[in-house]
Design an enzyme around this catalytic site. Structure first.
Site, PDB file in Angstrom:
ATOM      1  N   CYS A  51       0.973  -1.147  -0.022  1.00 35.14           N
ATOM      2  CA  CYS A  51       0.093  -0.030   0.037  1.00 35.14           C
ATOM      3  C   CYS A  51       0.881   1.208  -0.077  1.00 35.14           C
ATOM      4  O   CYS A  51       1.756   1.386   0.933  1.00 35.14           O
ATOM      5  CB  CYS A  51      -0.868   0.200   1.333  1.00 35.14           C
ATOM      6  N   ASP A  79      -0.785  16.780  -0.865  1.00 38.73           N
ATOM      7  CA  ASP A  79      -0.778  16.098  -2.013  1.00 38.73           C
ATOM      8  C   ASP A  79       0.416  16.259  -3.215  1.00 38.73           C
ATOM      9  O   ASP A  79       0.706  17.401  -3.298  1.00 38.73           O
ATOM     10  CB  ASP A  79      -2.165  16.345  -2.648  1.00 38.73           C
ATOM     11  N   HIS A 121      -4.390   0.569   8.350  1.00 38.64           N
ATOM     12  CA  HIS A 121      -4.672   0.405   6.864  1.00 38.64           C
ATOM     13  C   HIS A 121      -6.413   0.365   7.102  1.00 38.64           C
ATOM     14  O   HIS A 121      -6.580  -0.842   7.524  1.00 38.64           O
ATOM     15  CB  HIS A 121      -4.046  -0.581   6.420  1.00 38.64           C
ATOM     16  N   ASN A 124     -13.262  10.182  -1.741  1.00 40.89           N
ATOM     17  CA  ASN A 124     -13.364   9.373  -2.880  1.00 40.89           C
ATOM     18  C   ASN A 124     -13.287   8.005  -2.568  1.00 40.89           C
ATOM     19  O   ASN A 124     -12.504   7.424  -1.949  1.00 40.89           O
ATOM     20  CB  ASN A 124     -12.551   9.444  -3.984  1.00 40.89           C
ATOM     21  N   HIS A 136      -6.495   3.574   0.523  1.00 35.66           N
ATOM     22  CA  HIS A 136      -6.018   3.397   1.758  1.00 35.66           C
ATOM     23  C   HIS A 136      -6.871   4.782   1.978  1.00 35.66           C
ATOM     24  O   HIS A 136      -6.533   5.643   1.555  1.00 35.66           O
ATOM     25  CB  HIS A 136      -4.500   3.725   2.276  1.00 35.66           C
ATOM     26  N   HIS A 168      -8.309   7.978   2.863  1.00 41.19           N
ATOM     27  CA  HIS A 168      -7.766   9.152   3.220  1.00 41.19           C
ATOM     28  C   HIS A 168      -8.906  10.334   2.651  1.00 41.19           C
ATOM     29  O   HIS A 168      -9.648  10.230   2.010  1.00 41.19           O
ATOM     30  CB  HIS A 168      -6.665   9.489   2.073  1.00 41.19           C
ATOM     31  N   HIS A 222      -9.023  14.238   1.541  1.00 36.02           N
ATOM     32  CA  HIS A 222      -8.579  15.348   0.919  1.00 36.02           C
ATOM     33  C   HIS A 222      -9.024  16.920   1.448  1.00 36.02           C
ATOM     34  O   HIS A 222     -10.175  16.794   2.058  1.00 36.02           O
ATOM     35  CB  HIS A 222      -9.048  15.377  -0.667  1.00 36.02           C
TER      36      HIS A 222
HETATM   37  P1  AMP Z   1      -7.613   9.836  -4.593  1.00 34.52           P
HETATM   38  O1  AMP Z   1      -7.813   9.607  -5.967  1.00 34.52           O
HETATM   39  O2  AMP Z   1      -8.907  10.012  -4.081  1.00 34.52           O
HETATM   40  O3  AMP Z   1      -7.662   7.973  -4.031  1.00 34.52           O
HETATM   41  O4  AMP Z   1      -6.592  10.484  -3.966  1.00 34.52           O
HETATM   42  C1  AMP Z   1      -5.216   9.900  -4.141  1.00 34.52           C
HETATM   43  C2  AMP Z   1      -4.429  11.219  -3.814  1.00 34.52           C
HETATM   44  O5  AMP Z   1      -2.913  10.834  -3.631  1.00 34.52           O
HETATM   45  C3  AMP Z   1      -4.302  12.081  -5.213  1.00 34.52           C
HETATM   46  O6  AMP Z   1      -4.633  13.278  -5.043  1.00 34.52           O
HETATM   47  C4  AMP Z   1      -2.712  11.716  -5.447  1.00 34.52           C
HETATM   48  O7  AMP Z   1      -2.294  13.018  -6.132  1.00 34.52           O
HETATM   49  C5  AMP Z   1      -2.033  11.522  -4.176  1.00 34.52           C
HETATM   50  N1  AMP Z   1      -0.826  10.949  -4.230  1.00 34.52           N
HETATM   51  C6  AMP Z   1      -0.533   9.884  -4.813  1.00 34.52           C
HETATM   52  N2  AMP Z   1       0.580   9.541  -4.523  1.00 34.52           N
HETATM   53  C7  AMP Z   1       1.341  10.388  -3.746  1.00 34.52           C
HETATM   54  C8  AMP Z   1       2.542  10.773  -3.020  1.00 34.52           C
HETATM   55  N3  AMP Z   1       3.579   9.812  -3.140  1.00 34.52           N
HETATM   56  N4  AMP Z   1       2.495  11.614  -2.205  1.00 34.52           N
HETATM   57  C9  AMP Z   1       1.401  12.482  -2.149  1.00 34.52           C
HETATM   58  N5  AMP Z   1       0.316  12.294  -2.533  1.00 34.52           N
HETATM   59  C10 AMP Z   1       0.072  11.275  -3.319  1.00 34.52           C
HETATM   60 ZN    ZN Z   2      -2.578   1.422   3.413  1.00 35.31          ZN
END
Ligand code: AMP
Ligand code: ZN
Length: 111
Positions: free
Chosen positions: A4, A30, A46, A85, A96, A98, A100
């Site tokens: 993950c 982000d 997780h 989302n 995982h 999250h 925003h």
């Molecule tokens: P979601 O599309 O709602 O699953 O959001 C995932 C978010 O994770 C997106 O906005 C990506 O830009 C962000 N993301 C992906 N990889 C990384 C990373 N290594 N560091 C910070 N943000 C990330």
């Molecule tokens: Zn995770």
């Protein structure tokens, strides 16, 4: 969870721009910001998505929201949007849980 992305960020195996951390959650900017302020708050445990919130783990969600309020106050951000989302059709790309947090520009509705 070993494969993950966000578990690896929490473990420090993948670098991130940390905003906040405590025993329960981790917050970081982000990598592809969609607003002048765009950070993510994630539980350290997780949980794959909002769809896996249960009576046993829901306290971490409340904690994430407390942390969001605390961070926004510290940043001086008074208006913001919190987005989750859940699932592929909603646009979840990282499995995982999250939240925003977006701020610093006008937001449209519906999103
Ligand atoms: P979601 O599309 O709602 O699953 O959001 C995932 C978010 O994770 C997106 O906005 C990506 O830009 C962000 N993301 C992906 N990889 C990384 C990373 N290594 N560091 C910070 N943000 C990330
Ligand atoms: Zn995770």
């Amino acid at each position: 969870m070993s494969d993950c992305l966000f578990c690896k960020i929490i473990a420090g195996e993948i670098p991130s721009s940390k905003v906040y951390e405590d025993d329960v959650c981790y917050a970081f900017n982000d990598i592809d910001p969609q607003a002048p302020t765009h950070f993510l708050v994630i539980p350290k445990a997780h949980i794959a998505s909002c769809g896996e919130i249960t009576p046993e783990n829901s306290a971490v969600v409340a904690h994430c929201f407390e942390v969001i309020v605390k961070i926004c106050k510290e940043l001086g951000v008074e208006s913001y949007r919190i987005v989750n989302n859940c699932g592929d059709q909603a646009g979840q790309t990282v499995k995982h849980l999250h939240f925003h947090v977006l701020a610093g520009r006008d937001m449209t509705w519906p999103p």
